[in-house]
Design an enzyme around this catalytic site. Structure first.
Site: not given
Ligand code: UFG
Length: 324
Positions: A35, A52, A74, A93, A142
């Site tokens: 990526t 890795i 990372f 992974n 995850y």
């Molecule tokens: N969301 C939307 N619409 C979208 C994408 C996301 O409403 O199109 C919401 C999700 O449902 C969530 C919030 O926006 O409520 C944030 O979502 P992200 O996908 O941006 O991020 P996450 O919270 O799922 O993920 C992040 C980190 C992870 C971590 C996780 C914990 O990227 O590393 O928080 O839940 F583990």
């Protein structure tokens, strides 16, 4: 310090190599470009291509590069909904990758290990605000894989007389001020990049996943941190370890929560955005906010960028990419 940045061509890894180089450290990168992007490698960093999970690839780096003080990891898969669909890919992974890396690093005399963990290890915290001492309880594969890595790192580092820093990231966004590096994936998976793609007309209206959570406006609350702030915290963490300090787990966030609708309101300050309400997404906790007391007391770290800075810099980076 001489630092091996594994996954240094990716989003967070590339920002960390930039911060390390800015602070005068020497950087070696190992990446398989699954990526990551070649153009994200800083001119002053030395690049090795490899995976890795393949021990020979990792050993080759340590055999060619003597005196690596710190290894930073990372190179993980990070998309919560994807992990729910293909958990074994995440175990292979994320967990196997760290196992091989630890095996090779410890055999080559590396003293310190910095690991990218996640708020996802906390699961669904009852108070919403996560302290490092909370008992982890992931609710998606995850988070489980990252917790498995955290535990493996603890046992291996204790056995091999290494120290470690586990950083639990909250929601990372934004771009380096140079706009040379930033969030660049074939398919955007996180809220701010998706919102920006909607703004730029690269996709339709943004879907809000769930508006019936027990939060102030019904949408999920997250704690956002600028990627350059997060990257700089890694420099502080590595310095802390290089002085022989003891191993620690530290949250990296801002200690402020924003609902999805509040994030959209920040986007509206710099651009027009269309959105609609959709159903909940699998694996999403309602509220995740970092307690940042430990980052401050241990490392003297406080983020300097705001949510609006994250959105504006990411928008500028994406505009630059689109116009290339
Ligand atoms: N969301 C939307 N619409 C979208 C994408 C996301 O409403 O199109 C919401 C999700 O449902 C969530 C919030 O926006 O409520 C944030 O979502 P992200 O996908 O941006 O991020 P996450 O919270 O799922 O993920 C992040 C980190 C992870 C971590 C996780 C914990 O990227 O590393 O928080 O839940 F583990």
């Amino acid at each position: 310090m001489k630092v091996l940045v594994v996954g240094g061509a990716g989003y967070i890894g590339s920002h960390t190599q930039y911060e390390l180089i800015k602070a005068g450290h020497s950087v070696v990168i190992l990446d398989n470009f699954s990526t990551g992007h070649k153009e994200f490698i800083h001119d002053k960093a030395k690049l090795y291509y490899g995976d890795i999970r393949v021990k020979d690839d990792v050993d080759r780096v340590f055999e060619n590069e003597s005196g690596i003080d710190v290894v930073m990891h990372f190179a993980a898969k990070i998309v919560v909904p994807e992990s729910v669909k293909v958990p074994l890919e995440y175990y292979h992974n994320n967990v196997e990758g760290v196992r091989v890396l630890l095996e090779s690093a410890s055999a080559h005399g590396v003293k310190s290990f910095v690991f990218s963990s996640t708020a996802a290890v906390y699961g669904e915290p009852s108070k919403g605000v996560c302290e490092e001492t909370d008992i982890p309880a992931p609710i998606n594969p995850y988070g489980e894989t990252k917790l498995a890595c955290e535990r493996m790192i603890k046992w291996v580092c204790e056995a091999k007389n290494m120290n470690y820093m586990i950083f639990r990231y909250f929601n990372v966004a934004g771009s380096d001020e140079s706009l040379k590096i930033g969030y660049k994936r074939d398919i955007a998976t996180h809220l701010i990049p998706l919102a920006i793609e909607s703004v730029l007309g690269l996709r339709g209206p943004l879907s809000i996943f769930g508006s019936d959570y027990d939060t102030k406006d019904g949408t999920c609350v997250r704690d956002y941190i600028h990627v350059s702030d997060l990257a700089y915290a890694h420099v502080l963490g590595a310095l802390y370890l290089s002085k022989g300090n003891k191993s620690e787990i530290v949250n990296l966030g801002s200690s402020s929560g924003y609902t999805v609708l509040e994030v959209i309101n920040e986007v509206k300050k710099v651009a027009e955005i269309k959105y609609n309400l959709d159903c909940r997404r699998e694996g999403d906790p309602a509220i995740l906010i970092a307690s940042t007391k430990k980052a401050k007391s241990l490392l003297g770290f406080t983020p300097k960028y705001s949510l609006l800075d994250m959105i504006s810099s990411e928008l500028s980076f994406r505009k630059k990419q689109v116009n290339k």
